[in-house]
Design an enzyme around this catalytic site. Structure first.
Site, short mmCIF file in Angstrom:
data_model
loop_
_atom_site.label_atom_id
_atom_site.label_comp_id
_atom_site.label_asym_id
_atom_site.label_seq_id
_atom_site.Cartn_x
_atom_site.Cartn_y
_atom_site.Cartn_z
N HIS A 168 -6.24 -5.92 2.95
CA HIS A 168 -5.25 -4.87 3.19
C HIS A 168 -4.85 -4.87 4.66
O HIS A 168 -5.70 -4.70 5.53
CB HIS A 168 -5.84 -3.51 2.82
CG HIS A 168 -6.15 -3.37 1.37
ND1 HIS A 168 -5.44 -2.50 0.55
CD2 HIS A 168 -7.07 -3.97 0.57
CE1 HIS A 168 -5.92 -2.58 -0.68
NE2 HIS A 168 -6.90 -3.45 -0.70
N GLN A 216 -5.07 -0.41 -4.80
CA GLN A 216 -5.74 -1.49 -5.53
C GLN A 216 -6.49 -0.97 -6.75
O GLN A 216 -6.51 -1.62 -7.80
CB GLN A 216 -6.70 -2.21 -4.59
CG GLN A 216 -7.39 -3.40 -5.24
CD GLN A 216 -8.26 -4.17 -4.26
OE1 GLN A 216 -8.01 -4.17 -3.06
NE2 GLN A 216 -9.28 -4.83 -4.76
N CYS A 251 0.84 -1.19 0.00
CA CYS A 251 0.00 0.00 0.00
C CYS A 251 0.88 1.24 0.00
O CYS A 251 1.77 1.37 0.85
CB CYS A 251 -0.90 -0.04 1.24
SG CYS A 251 -1.60 1.53 1.70
N GLU A 252 0.64 2.14 -0.94
CA GLU A 252 1.49 3.33 -1.02
C GLU A 252 1.23 4.32 0.10
O GLU A 252 2.02 5.23 0.32
CB GLU A 252 1.33 4.02 -2.37
CG GLU A 252 0.00 4.69 -2.60
CD GLU A 252 -0.10 5.33 -3.97
OE1 GLU A 252 -0.80 6.34 -4.07
OE2 GLU A 252 0.51 4.83 -4.94
N HIS A 253 0.14 4.16 0.82
CA HIS A 253 -0.17 5.09 1.91
C HIS A 253 0.54 4.73 3.22
O HIS A 253 0.86 5.62 4.01
CB HIS A 253 -1.67 5.16 2.14
CG HIS A 253 -2.43 5.64 0.95
ND1 HIS A 253 -3.64 5.10 0.57
CD2 HIS A 253 -2.12 6.58 0.01
CE1 HIS A 253 -4.05 5.71 -0.54
NE2 HIS A 253 -3.16 6.60 -0.89
N HIS A 254 0.74 3.44 3.46
CA HIS A 254 1.32 3.01 4.74
C HIS A 254 2.51 2.06 4.57
O HIS A 254 3.12 1.65 5.55
CB HIS A 254 0.26 2.30 5.60
CG HIS A 254 -0.96 3.14 5.82
ND1 HIS A 254 -2.10 2.99 5.07
CD2 HIS A 254 -1.20 4.14 6.69
CE1 HIS A 254 -3.00 3.86 5.48
NE2 HIS A 254 -2.48 4.58 6.46
N CYS A 308 -3.31 -2.58 6.08
CA CYS A 308 -3.54 -1.24 6.63
C CYS A 308 -4.95 -1.12 7.19
O CYS A 308 -5.22 -0.24 8.01
CB CYS A 308 -3.25 -0.15 5.59
SG CYS A 308 -4.26 -0.25 4.12
#
Length: 194
Positions: free
Chosen positions: A155, A127, A86-89, A157
């Site tokens: 996920h 995703q 995940c690019e956010h976390h 996250c």
């Protein structure tokens, strides 16, 4: 089982490891403790391996195995497993991708569909974009009447932090061409159930 481990750029791995040593220390741990001494370099190598898609050419992979075929019936490869970050976390998300297309004079080697999934999943990703990139690349590289891609994932996250919902799954879909017809999409989903 054959290893998919790419050649690791050790200079890059060492640079990443330096930052990871600092992070370990900022977390309140001793990076020189026996169990952690080799962790920064191991983690750096894992990060490079898990983002190897940046060094791969999706179009070249698909185009390396295109064959002429006069048929026009739907081709489906379902439940291609994938792992991504995940690019956010920078936490893992993983699941399966199912790809369908209707040939228009060309077919692609089936293993190339799995490799295409790997190229885009082995990057920092969301995703929704993963699903779209797989679909659009196949549509651009292969003569087809339409492409559809469905991705189902879990996920970490969502499971390990934040809302901590253990049973949550996310489903995304992207399609082109003839798959804009709801009846054709329904046929695809019926075939996925078999």
């Amino acid at each position: 089982m054959a290893s998919n481990t790419p050649d690791i750029d050790m200079q890059k791995a060492e640079l990443i490891a330096e930052h990871l040593r600092a992070i370990i220390e900022l977390l309140g741990e001793d990076p020189e403790r026996e169990g952690l001494v080799k962790t920064p370099l191991r983690a750096a190598k894992a990060m490079l391996e898990n983002t190897r898609g940046y060094k791969q050419d999706a179009s070249a992979i698909v185009r390396s195995a295109i064959f002429q075929h006069p048929g026009s019936q739907m081709v489906i490869v379902k439940d291609i497993e994938f792992y991504s970050l995940c690019e956010h976390h920078i936490l893992p998300f993983f699941g399966t991708v199912s790809v369908g297309y209707i040939p228009n004079g060309e077919i692609v080697g089936l293993s190339k569909l799995a490799r295409l999934v790997d190229v885009f999943s082995r990057r920092l990703q969301v995703q929704e974009r993963l699903t779209q990139e797989i679909c659009c690349e196949l549509a651009e590289s292969l003569s087809s009447q339409g492409v559809i891609v469905v991705c189902q994932a879990q996920h970490l996250c969502m499971k390990m932090r934040g809302v901590e919902k253990q049973e949550s799954k996310t489903v995304t879909m992207h399609y082109t061409g003839d798959f804009k017809d709801v009846a054709l999409r329904n046929e695809f989903f019926e075939l996925l159930k078999k």
